[in-house]
Design a protein around this motif. Sequence first.
Motif, PDB file in Angstrom:
ATOM      1  N   ALA B  10       0.507   4.679   8.749  1.00  0.00           N
ATOM      2  CA  ALA B  10       0.433   3.365   8.095  1.00  0.00           C
ATOM      3  C   ALA B  10       0.245   3.557   6.586  1.00  0.00           C
ATOM      4  N   ARG B  12       2.824   2.210   4.121  1.00  0.00           N
ATOM      5  CA  ARG B  12       4.031   2.051   3.304  1.00  0.00           C
ATOM      6  C   ARG B  12       4.210   0.594   2.893  1.00  0.00           C
ATOM      7  N   LYS B  17       9.779   0.066   3.910  1.00  0.00           N
ATOM      8  CA  LYS B  17      10.188  -0.205   5.295  1.00  0.00           C
ATOM      9  C   LYS B  17      11.625  -0.735   5.321  1.00  0.00           C
ATOM     10  N   GLU B  45       3.984   1.675  12.734  1.00  0.00           N
ATOM     11  CA  GLU B  45       2.992   2.193  11.761  1.00  0.00           C
ATOM     12  C   GLU B  45       1.725   2.578  12.509  1.00  0.00           C
TER      13      GLU B  45
ATOM     14  N   GLU D  50       9.156  -4.908  10.260  1.00  0.00           N
ATOM     15  CA  GLU D  50       9.344  -3.571  10.860  1.00  0.00           C
ATOM     16  C   GLU D  50      10.385  -3.588  11.974  1.00  0.00           C
TER      17      GLU D  50
END
Lengths: 63, 63, 63, 63, 63, 63
Positions: B10, B12, B17, B45, D50
């Motif tokens: 985790a 970013r 992304k 993540e 995501e």
Amino acid sequence: MPIVQVNMMAGRTNQQKEAMIRKVTDAVMDAVGAPEQNVTVLINEIPKTEFGIGGVSAQTLGR
Amino acid sequence: MPIVQVNMMAGRTNQQKEAMIRKVTDAVMDAVGAPEQNVTVLINEIPKTEFGIGGVSAQTLGR
Amino acid sequence: MPIVQVNMMAGRTNQQKEAMIRKVTDAVMDAVGAPEQNVTVLINEIPKTEFGIGGVSAQTLGR
Amino acid sequence: MPIVQVNMMAGRTNQQKEAMIRKVTDAVMDAVGAPEQNVTVLINEIPKTEFGIGGVSAQTLGR
Amino acid sequence: MPIVQVNMMAGRTNQQKEAMIRKVTDAVMDAVGAPEQNVTVLINEIPKTEFGIGGVSAQTLGR
Amino acid sequence: MPIVQVNMMAGRTNQQKEAMIRKVTDAVMDAVGAPEQNVTVLINEIPKTEFGIGGVSAQTLGR
């Protein structure tokens, strides 16, 4: 290069997660002789509303 | 219909992304000729307390 | 330490798989600046009888 | 002992998740005759930033 | 109800797989106190042509 | 765009797999209103030597 994904119900402490990483890594090293640095452990914590057992969420089951 | 799951630590940004989705999709299209619309990329993540490397969490390693 | 799992229909050549590994690794390096040696790509080839699209297997769909 | 992982975009209600667990468990029982108590369903909610479709995140696509 | 997925390169013996199941189950029981009967371990053997390390398949790397 | 991964012990017929794809897709459509064409089901058949229950493989348990 073993990569281990541990799916478990949310709610554990960081100590328990650290112990999980340590102990699962040792177990993999023991079982297949993988070098310590090559073992990756990814913990996936799943909320009880998203963890279904026998057709009912762990939340509803009161787990 | 390739489905790509990217597991990473985790931390970013959303730009990173978005770039990951774009570049991984292009890579898959190039490698096996999959149509763009058929490629799905799922980013997972993982908090540093849950990412184990060589028996220790990334958190404890100070990564 | 990004770990990428590529789920795709069975039937590609080893050259295509090698290209997939190379190009997806480059994409991940570009997107988040991960060192090359830290990127792992795992390809999961799925037989057409086990790949369902819109409720029907790829096999029955003649894919 | 079927273990089903459902990856879907974040944003569903707990009722929808409970219904997903119930209906997917019934579907698995029907299809292969697994006993109810042996079926596990794990829901993996993925944020729209995501979840990539055709090279673009669901967030940017406005999904 | 922890569910552990072990992704590793193909080529181990059934004894090694049995040892992996036993030792990983014990590790999980130790780390979070899960009852033995509730721990599931799924081994995913990956051919060397499909296991990429640093952009190259394990096959090409001669692993 | 739900993507469902069904992990189960190897040994089912193609009819059972086709039924699994059909029924799981219907279940997902019912539960969250996903359009049929957007639902993907991936079946992962696991040999009994690689499916551990309570610390022992399904093979050794005679499942």
